[in-house]
Design a protein around this motif. Structure first.
Motif, PDB file in Angstrom:
ATOM      1  N   ALA A 145      -4.095 -75.719  -6.864  1.00  0.00           N
ATOM      2  CA  ALA A 145      -2.752 -75.156  -6.943  1.00  0.00           C
ATOM      3  C   ALA A 145      -2.657 -74.132  -8.075  1.00  0.00           C
ATOM      4  O   ALA A 145      -2.068 -73.057  -7.902  1.00  0.00           O
ATOM      5  CB  ALA A 145      -1.727 -76.271  -7.145  1.00  0.00           C
ATOM      6  N   ALA A 146      -3.264 -74.429  -9.213  1.00  0.00           N
ATOM      7  CA  ALA A 146      -3.261 -73.490 -10.340  1.00  0.00           C
ATOM      8  C   ALA A 146      -4.036 -72.228  -9.994  1.00  0.00           C
ATOM      9  O   ALA A 146      -3.624 -71.116 -10.345  1.00  0.00           O
ATOM     10  CB  ALA A 146      -3.844 -74.157 -11.576  1.00  0.00           C
ATOM     11  N   HIS A 147      -5.150 -72.383  -9.297  1.00  0.00           N
ATOM     12  CA  HIS A 147      -5.953 -71.229  -8.881  1.00  0.00           C
ATOM     13  C   HIS A 147      -5.151 -70.325  -7.945  1.00  0.00           C
ATOM     14  O   HIS A 147      -5.152 -69.101  -8.102  1.00  0.00           O
ATOM     15  CB  HIS A 147      -7.235 -71.694  -8.194  1.00  0.00           C
ATOM     16  N   LEU A 148      -4.460 -70.901  -6.987  1.00  0.00           N
ATOM     17  CA  LEU A 148      -3.651 -70.115  -6.059  1.00  0.00           C
ATOM     18  C   LEU A 148      -2.522 -69.404  -6.785  1.00  0.00           C
ATOM     19  O   LEU A 148      -2.208 -68.245  -6.475  1.00  0.00           O
ATOM     20  CB  LEU A 148      -3.108 -71.001  -4.937  1.00  0.00           C
ATOM     21  N   GLU A 149      -1.937 -70.073  -7.767  1.00  0.00           N
ATOM     22  CA  GLU A 149      -0.860 -69.453  -8.534  1.00  0.00           C
ATOM     23  C   GLU A 149      -1.385 -68.255  -9.336  1.00  0.00           C
ATOM     24  O   GLU A 149      -0.761 -67.188  -9.358  1.00  0.00           O
ATOM     25  CB  GLU A 149      -0.244 -70.488  -9.468  1.00  0.00           C
ATOM     26  N   ARG A 150      -2.542 -68.410  -9.973  1.00  0.00           N
ATOM     27  CA  ARG A 150      -3.137 -67.296 -10.731  1.00  0.00           C
ATOM     28  C   ARG A 150      -3.528 -66.155  -9.805  1.00  0.00           C
ATOM     29  O   ARG A 150      -3.337 -64.977 -10.141  1.00  0.00           O
ATOM     30  CB  ARG A 150      -4.358 -67.773 -11.514  1.00  0.00           C
ATOM     31  N   SER A 151      -4.067 -66.473  -8.652  1.00  0.00           N
ATOM     32  CA  SER A 151      -4.461 -65.439  -7.698  1.00  0.00           C
ATOM     33  C   SER A 151      -3.254 -64.664  -7.180  1.00  0.00           C
ATOM     34  O   SER A 151      -3.311 -63.441  -7.033  1.00  0.00           O
ATOM     35  CB  SER A 151      -5.218 -66.066  -6.519  1.00  0.00           C
ATOM     36  N   ALA A 152      -2.174 -65.368  -6.908  1.00  0.00           N
ATOM     37  CA  ALA A 152      -0.954 -64.708  -6.436  1.00  0.00           C
ATOM     38  C   ALA A 152      -0.407 -63.777  -7.508  1.00  0.00           C
ATOM     39  O   ALA A 152      -0.005 -62.641  -7.211  1.00  0.00           O
ATOM     40  CB  ALA A 152       0.089 -65.750  -6.033  1.00  0.00           C
ATOM     41  N   LEU A 153      -0.414 -64.222  -8.740  1.00  0.00           N
ATOM     42  CA  LEU A 153       0.070 -63.380  -9.841  1.00  0.00           C
ATOM     43  C   LEU A 153      -0.814 -62.149 -10.011  1.00  0.00           C
ATOM     44  O   LEU A 153      -0.321 -61.036 -10.193  1.00  0.00           O
ATOM     45  CB  LEU A 153       0.122 -64.181 -11.141  1.00  0.00           C
ATOM     46  N   ALA A 154      -2.130 -62.335  -9.910  1.00  0.00           N
ATOM     47  CA  ALA A 154      -3.052 -61.206 -10.021  1.00  0.00           C
ATOM     48  C   ALA A 154      -2.827 -60.214  -8.879  1.00  0.00           C
ATOM     49  O   ALA A 154      -2.810 -58.997  -9.101  1.00  0.00           O
ATOM     50  CB  ALA A 154      -4.494 -61.695 -10.013  1.00  0.00           C
ATOM     51  N   ALA A 155      -2.640 -60.713  -7.669  1.00  0.00           N
ATOM     52  CA  ALA A 155      -2.419 -59.833  -6.517  1.00  0.00           C
ATOM     53  C   ALA A 155      -1.111 -59.047  -6.678  1.00  0.00           C
ATOM     54  O   ALA A 155      -1.057 -57.849  -6.373  1.00  0.00           O
ATOM     55  CB  ALA A 155      -2.387 -60.650  -5.226  1.00  0.00           C
ATOM     56  N   LYS A 156      -0.072 -59.699  -7.177  1.00  0.00           N
ATOM     57  CA  LYS A 156       1.201 -58.998  -7.398  1.00  0.00           C
ATOM     58  C   LYS A 156       1.045 -57.914  -8.455  1.00  0.00           C
ATOM     59  O   LYS A 156       1.574 -56.812  -8.317  1.00  0.00           O
ATOM     60  CB  LYS A 156       2.284 -59.989  -7.833  1.00  0.00           C
ATOM     61  N   THR A 157       0.306 -58.211  -9.512  1.00  0.00           N
ATOM     62  CA  THR A 157       0.086 -57.236 -10.577  1.00  0.00           C
ATOM     63  C   THR A 157      -0.687 -56.031 -10.056  1.00  0.00           C
ATOM     64  O   THR A 157      -0.342 -54.886 -10.345  1.00  0.00           O
ATOM     65  CB  THR A 157      -0.661 -57.885 -11.754  1.00  0.00           C
ATOM     66  N   VAL A 158      -1.717 -56.277  -9.266  1.00  0.00           N
ATOM     67  CA  VAL A 158      -2.499 -55.185  -8.669  1.00  0.00           C
ATOM     68  C   VAL A 158      -1.600 -54.340  -7.778  1.00  0.00           C
ATOM     69  O   VAL A 158      -1.636 -53.103  -7.829  1.00  0.00           O
ATOM     70  CB  VAL A 158      -3.701 -55.738  -7.875  1.00  0.00           C
ATOM     71  N   ALA A 159      -0.777 -54.985  -6.970  1.00  0.00           N
ATOM     72  CA  ALA A 159       0.096 -54.251  -6.051  1.00  0.00           C
ATOM     73  C   ALA A 159       1.081 -53.352  -6.804  1.00  0.00           C
ATOM     74  O   ALA A 159       1.369 -52.233  -6.354  1.00  0.00           O
ATOM     75  CB  ALA A 159       0.851 -55.230  -5.155  1.00  0.00           C
TER      76      ALA A 159
END
Length: 63
Positions: free
Chosen positions: A25-39
């Motif tokens: 769950a923590a990994h998915l949360e970090r990945s989502a935040l990273a993807a939003k930042t990239v976008a």
């Protein structure tokens, strides 16, 4: 402590599964935040896709 709580803590397999689920769950949360930042910072959709690929982020797991 009740016997249900005590047996849950005493069972290493259950404790390990709980830890793995929390890590996922923590990994998915970090990945989502990273993807939003990239976008936010990408110039266009193609650059966004390229940057996400460079970071190894798979958007299909974020749905």
């Amino acid at each position: 402590m009740t016997s249900a709580q005590s047996s849950h803590i005493d069972d290493p397999a259950t404790a390990f599964a709980d830890i793995r689920a929390a890590e996922r769950a923590a990994h998915l949360e970090r990945s989502a935040l990273a993807a939003k930042t990239v976008a936010v910072y990408a110039q266009d959709a193609a650059e966004c896709v390229d940057l996400l690929a460079m970071l190894g982020l798979d958007l299909s797991e974020l749905k």
